[in-house]
Design a protein around this motif. Structure first.
Motif: not given
Length: 613
Positions: A353, A357-358, A481, A494, A286, A483, A492
């Motif tokens: 995205s 995000a990961s 996650l 975060v 993440t 989005l 993404a």
């Protein structure tokens, strides 16, 4: 040495010619190259004296023999000229900037005035490149090299044009086709015009007719050679295209980003021996912005955010009615504000995205797209019934239905989109992506898709929670996650690495390698986010399903939130982030004003805030 042994064989027809012949007697092909030993033999004093006096020694045969000798001397003179040209050509050195061939005595390039550089190899000592090694030298030249210009009678005109040329502009053109952002950014940072067009003289200097045309701009080149990241940077410099150059971590450290993508590709597996042969990623990561961002001076922080975030997407998601960061309790007291990262605008934005995000990189290699396409193809007998039941339920709410052939046609279209790079993806693909990643995906999106004029074009159906319902819960991770969806584009979402914020219903975290941020499972009007792809039997059980598939807790304000675990970064991702952050640290060191880090609130008690809080 006999006459037969002195003859040379033609490279084309293999006919053996006399040593004095400069063309093949049989096919008239030019002699390829004179050997070094032959050059010395042709330069013997006897032959030279005959050549200088115009006389030859008497030979049998009278006038015919004399005429033959004169012809032979003329051929020898032509051979000497050829040998001289070969030697002169071998003694030239090639400029490592524009690849112009310069004479040995020149210390700077006659074309671009670039300083001569020596190459530490026996073949190219002192910068002298032989004819046999010229192509190899061009391969080893710096990335912004230019093809060899013709060394002809117009060299003065070429030299004048080269001195007058705008080399940063030409370097930027070369940088675009080679995918190198450094010369492009240098050109733009110096005030260069991204809409500037190549002239006929500049195209001639570049000398690559297959790549450059008169009237081309950097944008044309980026489109032609499919450099999407550079295209986004260039469009952001054009009026109406956004503000600032984008400097995401994968651009600052491209080699590390490539290693990260290869690592993710190596983690893709297919679960065999079960009824659901879906592909999945064997590890979970993440991405979050490092807490050190808050150590930077305010001006540097603003520059970092401008170069990293998608300000337009952030604004759309936070505008009324807000889909993101609408709860002060979550964003301020719990330190769980979400930021929309800038993303490429191609049809792969969903996959980009999710990868951002990961793992913090773009899905340039289409790793996730291939995993989705293969999962739908191999596991279609599992995906199709749930997809159709869900779509039939949605269609019944809108009072229409489809026959079997229409359902089969729609399913085939979805499979085709999944396998086609650059094609826009639909809700089913988000659902399949949750299974590939083995974790829930929460999409915060706008309610309506609007045109550039602000007119509502249709209802956006992407917002909600996508659970990997077709896997066993024990095989999946509960950390989701996040989005964002705005006008046909995914971003993404975060957080910045938060401080520990234990709340009621949540387990306090003490491990420094593990942190938690909180994602709302309700909209701003306190309605539960929709859970997609439920069957008729599961409708009405949304909150129970969320509690089963996510680590859910309730804040003091009564908000239902999911806990997102921020585990220790993978080594390659940590190195990439460190290299990216160092760029802004260096900028921060140039500021004279001291700066201090804002102290974040850590703990909240149910009895009320303390004085320190």
């Amino acid at each position: 040495m006999s006459t037969e042994r002195e003859k040379w064989a033609c490279d084309y027809c293999t006919y053996e010619n006399y040593p004095s012949a400069i063309k093949c007697t049989m096919c008239r092909a030019s002699r390829a190259l004179i050997e070094q030993s032959d050059i010395y033999e042709l330069c013997q004093p006897a032959a030279t004296s005959e050549l200088c006096t115009g006389k030859s020694s008497p030979k049998p045969g009278g006038a015919e023999a004399t005429t033959a000798n004169e012809v032979d001397l003329q051929e020898q003179f032509a051979a000497l000229q050829l040998a001289d040209d070969v030697l002169n050509d071998q003694l030239k050195w090639i400029c490592q900037r524009c690849t112009y061939q310069n004479w040995t005595r020149a210390m700077r390039c006659a074309m671009c005035s670039h300083k001569r550089q020596t190459v530490n190899s026996p073949e190219t000592a002192c910068g002298v490149v032989s004819a046999d090694n010229r192509l190899q030298a061009m391969r080893e030249s710096p990335p912004h090299d230019f093809p060899v210009a013709n060394n002809n009678s117009d060299s003065k005109r070429w030299r004048r044009h080269a001195h007058q040329a705008d080399w940063p502009w030409l370097d930027a053109c070369i940088g675009v086709i080679q995918g190198d952002a450094n010369p492009v950014e240098a050109y733009l940072a110096s005030g260069g015009d991204p809409t500037r067009q190549l002239t006929a003289t500049e195209v001639a200097l570049l000398n690559r007719p297959s790549a450059f045309d008169v009237g081309h701009t950097l944008v044309h080149l980026a489109i032609r050679f499919q450099k999407e990241d550079l295209l986004a940077t260039l469009l952001s410099q054009i009026e109406g295209g956004g503000a600032g150059i984008k400097r995401v971590p994968s651009y600052v450290a491209p080699e590390l980003a490539a290693d990260v993508r290869r690592q993710v590709a190596s983690l893709v597996r297919q679960r065999k021996g079960v009824n659901f042969p879906c592909f999945y990623v064997a590890d979970v990561a993440t991405f979050a912005l490092p807490a050190e961002v808050e150590d930077l001076p305010q001006s540097v922080q603003e520059q970092l955010y401008d170069e990293l975030l998608d300000r337009d997407a952030q604004t759309q998601l936070e505008n009324d009615p807000p889909a993101l960061n609408w709860s002060l309790e979550i964003t301020m007291r719990l330190g769980s504000r979400l930021f929309a990262l800038w993303n490429r605008s191609a049809g792969d934005c969903l996959l980009d995205s999710a990868m951002q995000a990961s793992w913090g990189v773009f899905d340039r290699d289409n790793t996730l797209r291939r995993a989705i396409a293969e999962s739908l193809r191999h596991g279609g007998h599992i995906f199709y019934p749930r997809w159709r039941e869900y779509e039939e339920l949605q269609a019944s709410l809108m009072h229409f239905s489809l026959d079997d052939s229409q359902w089969e046609e729609d399913w085939s279209g979805l499979l085709s989109l999944a396998a086609q790079p650059g094609a826009s993806l639909e809700q089913l693909h988000v659902f399949a992506l949750a299974h590939v990643l083995r974790r829930p995906i929460i999409v915060y999106g706008v309610k309506f898709v609007k045109s550039f004029r602000g007119e509502a074009l249709g209802y956006a159906r992407f917002e909600g929670v996508y659970l990997p319902l077709l896997w066993d819960r024990s095989f999946c991770h509960k950390s989701p996650l996040a989005l964002g969806y705005t006008r046909g584009h995914f971003s993404a979402l975060v957080p910045i690495e938060p401080y520990m914020n234990p709340i009621r219903g949540a387990t306090p975290v003490t491990n420094d390698d593990l942190q938690v941020t909180f994602l709302p499972l309700q909209s701003h009007d306190r309605k539960l986010l929709p859970v997609h792809f439920l069957t008729h039997a599961e409708v009405g059980m949304e909150e129970a399903l969320l509690r089963q598939w996510l680590d859910v807790c309730v804040t003091e304000g009564g908000l239902l939130v999911a806990q997102q675990r921020l585990d220790k970064r993978p080594l390659l991702v940590a190195q990439m982030i460190e290299e990216w952050l160092n760029h802004y640290r260096r900028l921060g060191q140039t500021t004279a004003a001291p700066f201090s880090r804002t102290v974040a609130v850590q703990d909240y008690s149910s009895d009320g805030d303390s004085d320190d809080e």
